[in-house]
Scaffold this motif. Structure first.
Motif, PDB file in Angstrom:
ATOM      1  N   ASP A  61       0.840  -1.192   0.000  1.00  0.00           N
ATOM      2  CA  ASP A  61       0.000   0.000   0.000  1.00  0.00           C
ATOM      3  C   ASP A  61       0.881   1.250   0.000  1.00  0.00           C
ATOM      4  OD1 ASP A  61       0.875   0.529   2.646  1.00  0.00           O
ATOM      5  OD2 ASP A  61      -0.806  -0.619   3.475  1.00  0.00           O
ATOM      6  N   ALA A  62       0.261   2.391  -0.230  1.00  0.00           N
ATOM      7  CA  ALA A  62       1.031   3.634  -0.400  1.00  0.00           C
ATOM      8  C   ALA A  62       1.853   3.989   0.847  1.00  0.00           C
ATOM      9  CB  ALA A  62       0.090   4.791  -0.753  1.00  0.00           C
ATOM     10  N   ALA A  63       1.278   3.805   2.044  1.00  0.00           N
ATOM     11  CA  ALA A  63       1.975   4.166   3.273  1.00  0.00           C
ATOM     12  C   ALA A  63       3.217   3.307   3.476  1.00  0.00           C
ATOM     13  CB  ALA A  63       1.041   4.038   4.468  1.00  0.00           C
ATOM     14  N   THR A  64       3.067   2.002   3.244  1.00  0.00           N
ATOM     15  CA  THR A  64       4.221   1.107   3.415  1.00  0.00           C
ATOM     16  C   THR A  64       5.274   1.385   2.360  1.00  0.00           C
ATOM     17  OG1 THR A  64       2.725  -0.587   4.286  1.00  0.00           O
ATOM     18  CG2 THR A  64       4.926  -1.304   3.604  1.00  0.00           C
ATOM     19  N   HIS A  65       4.836   1.681   1.139  1.00  0.00           N
ATOM     20  CA  HIS A  65       5.769   2.008   0.050  1.00  0.00           C
ATOM     21  C   HIS A  65       6.569   3.265   0.409  1.00  0.00           C
ATOM     22  CE1 HIS A  65       7.192   2.847  -4.042  1.00  0.00           C
ATOM     23  NE2 HIS A  65       6.925   1.554  -4.304  1.00  0.00           N
ATOM     24  N   GLU A  66       5.889   4.257   0.966  1.00  0.00           N
ATOM     25  CA  GLU A  66       6.561   5.502   1.366  1.00  0.00           C
ATOM     26  C   GLU A  66       7.542   5.250   2.513  1.00  0.00           C
ATOM     27  OE1 GLU A  66       7.366   9.646   1.205  1.00  0.00           O
ATOM     28  OE2 GLU A  66       6.317   8.289  -0.184  1.00  0.00           O
ATOM     29  N   ALA A  67       7.112   4.406   3.479  1.00  0.00           N
ATOM     30  CA  ALA A  67       7.994   4.101   4.609  1.00  0.00           C
ATOM     31  C   ALA A  67       9.241   3.363   4.150  1.00  0.00           C
ATOM     32  CB  ALA A  67       7.237   3.265   5.646  1.00  0.00           C
ATOM     33  N   LEU A  68       9.087   2.441   3.183  1.00  0.00           N
ATOM     34  CA  LEU A  68      10.240   1.712   2.660  1.00  0.00           C
ATOM     35  C   LEU A  68      11.220   2.655   1.984  1.00  0.00           C
ATOM     36  CD1 LEU A  68      11.726  -0.927   2.059  1.00  0.00           C
ATOM     37  CD2 LEU A  68      10.257  -1.218   0.044  1.00  0.00           C
ATOM     38  N   HIS A  69      10.689   3.643   1.256  1.00  0.00           N
ATOM     39  CA  HIS A  69      11.562   4.603   0.555  1.00  0.00           C
ATOM     40  C   HIS A  69      12.397   5.432   1.528  1.00  0.00           C
ATOM     41  CE1 HIS A  69      11.365   4.650  -3.796  1.00  0.00           C
ATOM     42  NE2 HIS A  69      10.079   4.290  -3.751  1.00  0.00           N
ATOM     43  N   HIS A  70      11.924   5.605   2.765  1.00  0.00           N
ATOM     44  CA  HIS A  70      12.625   6.482   3.713  1.00  0.00           C
ATOM     45  C   HIS A  70      13.399   5.712   4.780  1.00  0.00           C
ATOM     46  CE1 HIS A  70       9.703   9.357   2.024  1.00  0.00           C
ATOM     47  NE2 HIS A  70      10.640  10.259   2.291  1.00  0.00           N
ATOM     48  N   CYS A  71      13.418   4.386   4.682  1.00  0.00           N
ATOM     49  CA  CYS A  71      14.118   3.636   5.725  1.00  0.00           C
ATOM     50  C   CYS A  71      15.619   3.595   5.455  1.00  0.00           C
ATOM     51  CB  CYS A  71      13.547   2.215   5.818  1.00  0.00           C
ATOM     52  SG  CYS A  71      14.232   1.069   4.608  1.00  0.00           S
ATOM     53  N   GLN A  72      16.369   3.231   6.484  1.00  0.00           N
ATOM     54  CA  GLN A  72      17.817   3.068   6.399  1.00  0.00           C
ATOM     55  C   GLN A  72      18.192   1.782   7.114  1.00  0.00           C
ATOM     56  OE1 GLN A  72      20.128   6.464   7.713  1.00  0.00           O
ATOM     57  NE2 GLN A  72      18.539   7.906   7.077  1.00  0.00           N
ATOM     58  N   LEU A  73      19.079   1.005   6.467  1.00  0.00           N
ATOM     59  CA  LEU A  73      19.534  -0.257   7.059  1.00  0.00           C
ATOM     60  C   LEU A  73      21.006  -0.134   7.436  1.00  0.00           C
ATOM     61  CD1 LEU A  73      17.943  -2.940   4.688  1.00  0.00           C
ATOM     62  CD2 LEU A  73      17.034  -2.015   6.821  1.00  0.00           C
ATOM     63  N   ARG A  74      21.313  -0.571   8.654  1.00  0.00           N
ATOM     64  CA  ARG A  74      22.697  -0.616   9.062  1.00  0.00           C
ATOM     65  C   ARG A  74      23.356  -1.891   8.566  1.00  0.00           C
ATOM     66  NH1 ARG A  74      22.114   0.653  15.411  1.00  0.00           N
ATOM     67  NH2 ARG A  74      20.677  -1.114  15.148  1.00  0.00           N
ATOM     68  N   SER A  75      24.664  -1.934   8.605  1.00  0.00           N
ATOM     69  CA  SER A  75      25.372  -3.151   8.202  1.00  0.00           C
ATOM     70  C   SER A  75      24.944  -4.306   9.092  1.00  0.00           C
ATOM     71  CB  SER A  75      26.884  -2.916   8.334  1.00  0.00           C
ATOM     72  OG  SER A  75      27.596  -4.084   8.013  1.00  0.00           O
TER      73      SER A  75
END
Length: 714
Positions: A61-75
């Protein structure tokens, strides 16, 4: 066929020079080529964190898609984080949702992974391929198989057999991304250099401030598509921003920006903190006239000159303006413009000050000369040329050439030494007034000039030059000489009858005192007569001494004198005139012998004690201090041997600093209605002390008292 497709895609990627095109098309191209891949995420590494650049094919959904675009993953976080940590491909199949493919999850990202597991198929396979360029990992390519699709006969599972080929492709894709990024960075650097060069050219070729700001604004606005702009200059005196130039602003917007108090301006924070600001235009910030004109976003940049804000660059445009505004490009340009504006304003201010100074100097009736620290002339007014009878002054002339060039002589007619030049004295830190010299004209006539001078100090206190003011005093010198000659003749003619009057007055006083029935009124009258005649005789003697000094006819009668005995004699002679003033001699020596003229040193001591009596309050003590000082003492500085120091201290009202400098001048008297005289006592005292090779000075504090001291070489 899949390998062929990957090779073609690799060739295509290598040919692309725009990194954004590669980032946009990479995942979609792989989905088209590989039946085993239905979705993917392209992660790029920045400062040790993975950030998604492309997300494709995930049923979110749009909210999850937006959240994925703004996430950051550490090593080490998630499957992509594991691939970054180990720099090796990772393959994982899940039967209970996407979260099963992840390793340790940061609590910040835990809600996102729950949403991904809830919205993605429970059975899926994910492969995370590190994007390696040599030993560097620039990101991770995550490819996802969303499960069996029975309607697609070409569908294949994603398994370990495909990993080597996919990793080889990922490395090729990484090289293509890196090369495109380097090319884009080079292009960006070239654009910045061209823009910077254009701004520098606009600054260097501008004829004035208005021309410069217009040219600079045109260059800057040309760097940003569809942008309008304004250049606002700060007036720190009135705390206002003034519109100096504008480019394609709506009429109401230009009117709004024409004159703004900083506190009410939409860029007040930029002026106060010196930091850029980018945001949408806001009605409540007063930007309504700009919004009405169709503008949506704004970017404000400070024009910095060092740490000082000289103005603001304001850029306005449609949505997306801030995305196209390169802050790293504009800030150096704004700094350059800020320095240029500050320099132009500083030059204008200095030119104005020079014009004012030139007007003031030109209007002065006296001659004015300025020199630099080396003594070379740098400024002269018309009066100076007229007084020196020159058509033009020899600027940059060295000091050593001045005495002969101007034919300078002292008041005795002797050639002037380099040390006695007015400029030399001023450059040595001396402040002087009415320093008179004779200048010989080309026709043989003589002109007497009165010079006053002072050093010019820089901000750090160092002497950076000197100023000398002079005027023609030939006429007044002749008047003074005639006055001195008249006084000398008058004094000479008055001394004999006054001496006779004093002798007869003394005789009458003694006879009256010897009478058995002396009349007190007659005795008082004769006493006053004797004192006044003695006072007149002392003034006449002073005038005669002045005339002898001027004529060079006063010779010292040197002899061995016990200064202690002489001081006691002077105190005894002054006691009748001291009245209620205690006269105290302070001396630890029984005998202090100096070679001097006893009459003249007695005259100096008498003058100093007499002045102390005149200017001291009743009953206050007057102290005569006498001591011996060795050659290494501070008092003996400048002398070749031991000295005697004599001082007279009183508790009078003190002497103002501006009067102290003139105390030893001829005919000068401290402003007071309590005493009378010609103002010659201290002048003669200084002359007598200097003729002995000594030095005399005064130390005084108002409302505390004064000390007059002199040093005699022994």
């Amino acid at each position: 066929m899949q390998v062929t497709g990957l090779l073609k895609l690799s060739s295509y990627l290598v040919s692309v020079i725009d990194p954004q095109t590669i980032l946009t098309n990479l995942v979609s191209s792989l989905v088209e080529i590989l039946p085993s891949v239905q979705a993917g995420v392209l992660w790029l590494e920045t400062n040790g964190r993975l950030r998604p650049k492309t997300v494709l094919g995930l049923p979110l959904d749009a909210a999850t898609h937006e959240a994925l675009h703004h996430c950051q993953l550490r090593s080490g976080e998630g499957l992509a984080g594991l691939a970054l940590q180990h720099a090796e491909p990772q393959l994982k199949s899940a039967t209970r949702g996407y979260q099963q493919t992840a390793a340790a999850i940061n609590p910040v990202n835990d809600p996102l992974f729950h949403q991904l597991s809830a919205q993605l198929p429970s059975r899926l396979t994910a492969a995370a391929l590190p994007l390696r360029v040599g030993s560097e990992t620039i990101g991770v390519l995550e490819l996802i198989n969303l499960g069996h699709n029975s309607s697609d006969s070409a569908w294949q599972p994603l398994d370990q057999t495909a990993i080597p080929v996919l990793q080889a492709f990922a490395n090729l894709a990484a090289s293509a991304i890196k090369n495109a990024q380097l090319y884009a960075a080079a292009q960006q650097s070239e654009r910045r250099l061209k823009a910077f060069d254009a701004v520098v050219t606009a600054i260097s070729t501008a004829t004035d401030l208005d021309d410069m700001v217009r040219s600079v604004l045109d260059v800057v606005v040309g760097l940003i598509p569809d942008a309008s702009g304004a250049l606002l200059l700060l007036d720190p005196t009135h705390d206002h921003l003034a519109l100096a130039a504008q480019h394609q602003l709506p009429p109401d917007g230009a009117t709004y920006l024409a004159q703004l108090p900083v506190a009410d301006s939409p860029c007040a924070e930029v002026v106060h903190y010196g930091q850029p600001m980018q945001r949408p235009l806001l009605e409540d910030r007063g930007e309504g006239p700009l919004i009405t004109g169709g503008l949506v976003e704004a970017a404000y940049f400070p024009l910095l000159a060092g740490g000082t804000v000289a103005g603001v660059l304001a850029l306005y445009g449609p949505p997306g303006l801030t995305m196209h505004t390169d802050k790293d490009l504009l800030m150096p340009i704004c700094n350059q413009v800020g320095f240029a504006i500050a320099n132009v304003l500083l030059y204008a201010d200095s030119s104005s000050e020079r014009r004012k100074l030139n007007t003031v100097v030109t209007s002065i009736a006296e001659g004015v000369l300025l020199c630099d620290a080396a003594g070379r002339l740098t400024l002269a007014n018309d009066a100076a040329l007229a007084l020196l009878r020159l058509d033009s002054l020899p600027f940059e002339q060295p000091l050593a050439a001045m005495p002969d060039f101007y034919r300078m002589r002292d008041m005795e007619g002797r050639p002037l030494s380099l040390e006695d030049l007015p400029f030399t004295r001023a450059l040595a830190g001396e402040v002087f007034q009415d320093y008179r010299l004779i200048l010989h004209g080309s026709s043989g006539d003589e002109t007497v000039m009165s010079f006053s001078g002072a050093p010019a100090h820089a901000g750090d206190g160092m002497i950076e030059g000197a100023v000398v003011v002079f005027r023609d005093v030939t006429a007044s010198q002749k008047v003074e000489r005639a006055k001195d000659e008249f006084l000398a003749v008058a004094a000479h003619e008055l001394r004999s009858p006054l001496a006779a009057v004093r002798s007869y007055a003394d005789l009458l006083l003694r006879r009256e005192q010897q009478r058995g029935e002396a009349d007190p009124r007659d005795l008082h009258g004769l006493t006053i007569l004797t004192q006044q005649v003695s006072h007149m005789l002392r003034m006449v003697d002073n005038l005669l001494d002045v005339s002898r000094i001027d004529a060079g006819q006063l010779d010292l009668q040197l002899q061995r004198v016990n200064l202690v005995h002489l001081a006691n004699q002077v105190i005894d002679q002054q006691r009748p005139a001291a009245g209620q003033h205690p006269l105290i001699l302070e001396c630890n020596e029984d005998e202090l012998v100096a070679t001097c003229d006893m009459l003249r040193i007695r005259q100096v001591l008498t003058n100093l004690i007499s002045n102390a009596i005149k200017y001291s309050p009743p009953e206050s003590p007057i102290i005569l201090h006498l001591c011996h000082r060795d050659a290494d003492s501070p008092e003996a500085e400048g002398f070749s041997g031991p000295v005697a120091v004599l001082s007279v201290t009183n508790e009078g009202a003190g002497i103002a600093p501006e009067q102290q400098a003139r105390l030893f001048q001829r005919y000068y008297r401290v402003r007071s209605s309590r005493t009378e005289g010609l103002g010659l006592g201290l002048y003669l005292s200084r002359q007598f002390v200097q003729m002995h090779g000594g030095r005399i000075w005064v130390e005084s504090n108002e409302d505390i008292g004064s000390t007059f001291a002199f040093v005699l070489p022994l």
